[in-house]
Design an enzyme around this catalytic site. Structure first.
Site, PDB file in Angstrom:
ATOM      1  CG  LEU A 147      31.395  32.339  42.666  1.00  0.00           C
ATOM      2  CD1 LEU A 147      31.737  30.913  42.261  1.00  0.00           C
ATOM      3  CD2 LEU A 147      29.915  32.610  42.455  1.00  0.00           C
ATOM      4  N   GLY A 188      39.927  32.770  38.762  1.00  0.00           N
ATOM      5  CA  GLY A 188      39.475  32.402  40.101  1.00  0.00           C
ATOM      6  C   GLY A 188      37.973  32.242  40.127  1.00  0.00           C
ATOM      7  CG  ASP A 189      35.957  33.422  43.663  1.00  0.00           C
ATOM      8  OD1 ASP A 189      36.872  34.221  43.352  1.00  0.00           O
ATOM      9  OD2 ASP A 189      35.466  33.388  44.804  1.00  0.00           O
ATOM     10  CD  GLU A 190      38.001  38.764  40.755  1.00  0.00           C
ATOM     11  OE1 GLU A 190      38.209  39.430  41.769  1.00  0.00           O
ATOM     12  OE2 GLU A 190      38.628  38.937  39.681  1.00  0.00           O
TER      13      GLU A 190
END
Length: 403
Positions: A147, A188-190
């Protein structure tokens, strides 16, 4: 005849049924449809082996309030017994144990925030997809999603808003894929998406475009409308790799290429990306030890007053004298140093060396020369930055006005 002829008070207590509601009924009236065949098979085996207890593993039994209880037990045929003419089916309630097992399983395999498969489950699903792809001779697509702008949301609106954002994104991703595709959150944002049984790159491209469009739509968080986007790297089995580890590594590489291309886009993995990634990794390793090996140098570019032609100051420009590459351009190693956090020690080294040179020039009577030193924004945000500046100025006996 296959129906219950007797039921114990303990079973009635567990299930909240009266005996006459169970007696003369078939097991299928109370046992989950997916478990009936398994239970019937055990009962039939018991008939075939009189006197031998046949274990019956976990099976679901309906409670009066329609919830499912987990039972396990055994069946033994006592057709020749003096008091029993048939199969005795004994069981005990293992619902609590099953719930604990399911909780442990979910904690081990699913992300607690989004409910998506985690890294462990993702690895298992990808291995299964590749195994099936080899057997059935079809392609598998892998999307690696990061993201853009997530950190800004976390920093400005707080971690609660960041968590809400991740949950919303997981819902949007689910709307872009098929039921047999796998979406996982690696941390995280993965996120990753496994696309089994596809015909080629076009199928992955369709999904990537859907994801980019859905993710970019505004999200309301804490009464604030926020926008994020997605950078996506795409790899395919067997075109790009035939094992899980390499496939993931290539997808990650392609994702970073998408970020470098301006973000909010997708990139397919290419062999050139792999070469570039390997060169970048090698350069990073060499950059980490460049300070210890004294490979950096500073060039002082004069600042000239065009009216008088006098030199009024200098700008300190760092150069890397690589042992095999020679002088390496700052636009190659400075972005890499910032990305890896190495810019902090490099910046401190440059500041100290430049201040030492400025002090030397002042000793030679050139008090009017001002030293311009470039500082990375990353370095400014480091704890102790001001103390580092003050310490070096004190160490080199240099007034702040000289910088």
């Amino acid at each position: 005849d296959g129906n219950f002829s007797y039921v114990s008070p303990s079973i009635c207590k567990l299930t909240d049924y009266d005996p006459d509601e169970i007696v003369h009924s078939a097991p299928s009236a109370f046992i989950h449809v997916d478990d009936v065949e398994h239970v019937h098979a055990a009962i039939n085996e018991a008939f075939a082996k009189p006197g031998t207890p046949i274990p019956i593993d976990d099976h679901r039994v309906r409670h009066r309030d329609l919830k499912w209880l987990y039972f396990e037990g055994s069946a033994v045929c006592l057709a020749d017994g003096s008091h029993v003419n048939g199969v005795v089916f004994t069981c005990h309630d293992v619902t609590e144990r099953k719930q604990h097992e399911e909780t442990i399983y979910r904690q081990a395999n699913y992300d607690p925030l989004t409910g998506l498969p985690n890294r462990l489950m993702f690895a298992d699903r990808l291995a299964t997809a590749l195994l099936r792809g080899r057997r059935e001779r079809h392609s598998v697509g892998l999307l690696f999603i990061d993201l853009d702008g997530f950190k800004k949301v976390n920093d400005t609106l707080g971690h609660k808003a960041g968590d809400d954002l991740l949950k919303e994104i997981s819902i949007r991703l689910a709307a872009c894929v098929r039921s047999d595709d796998t979406i996982a959150r690696l941390g995280g944002d993965e996120f990753t998406v496994i696309l089994p049984n596809i015909h080629g790159p076009g199928d992955t491209e369709v999904v990537a475009k859907k994801i980019i469009e859905r993710v970019r739509e505004p999200i309301n968080l804490a009464d604030t409308e926020v926008y994020v986007s997605a950078s996506i790297g795409i790899t395919l089995y067997p075109d790009d790799a035939d094992d899980e580890e390499t496939l993931v590594k290539h997808a990650d590489t392609a994702m970073y290429e998408a970020k470098a291309a301006g973000r909010r886009t997708y990139k397919f993995f290419t062999a050139d990306m792999n070469r570039n990634a390997q060169e970048k990794m090698q350069l990073e390793m060499e950059l980490r030890s460049a300070i210890d090996r004294n490979e950096f140098d500073i060039r002082y570019q004069p600042i000239i007053d065009l009216k008088t032609g006098r030199i009024t100051g200098t700008e300190a420009l760092v150069r890397w004298n690589h042992p095999s590459r020679g002088f390496t351009s700052p636009d190659v190693f400075i972005p890499l140093a910032e990305e890896q956090g190495l810019i902090v020690p490099i910046g401190e080294w440059v500041f100290r060396k430049a201040c030492t040179m400025a002090h030397h020039w002042r000793e030679l009577g050139r008090d009017e020369l001002q030293m311009a030193i470039n500082i990375s924004p990353r370095q400014c945000q480091e704890p102790g930055f001001e103390q580092m500046i003050d310490g070096i100025l004190h160490e080199t006996e240099l007034p702040a006005t000289a910088i």
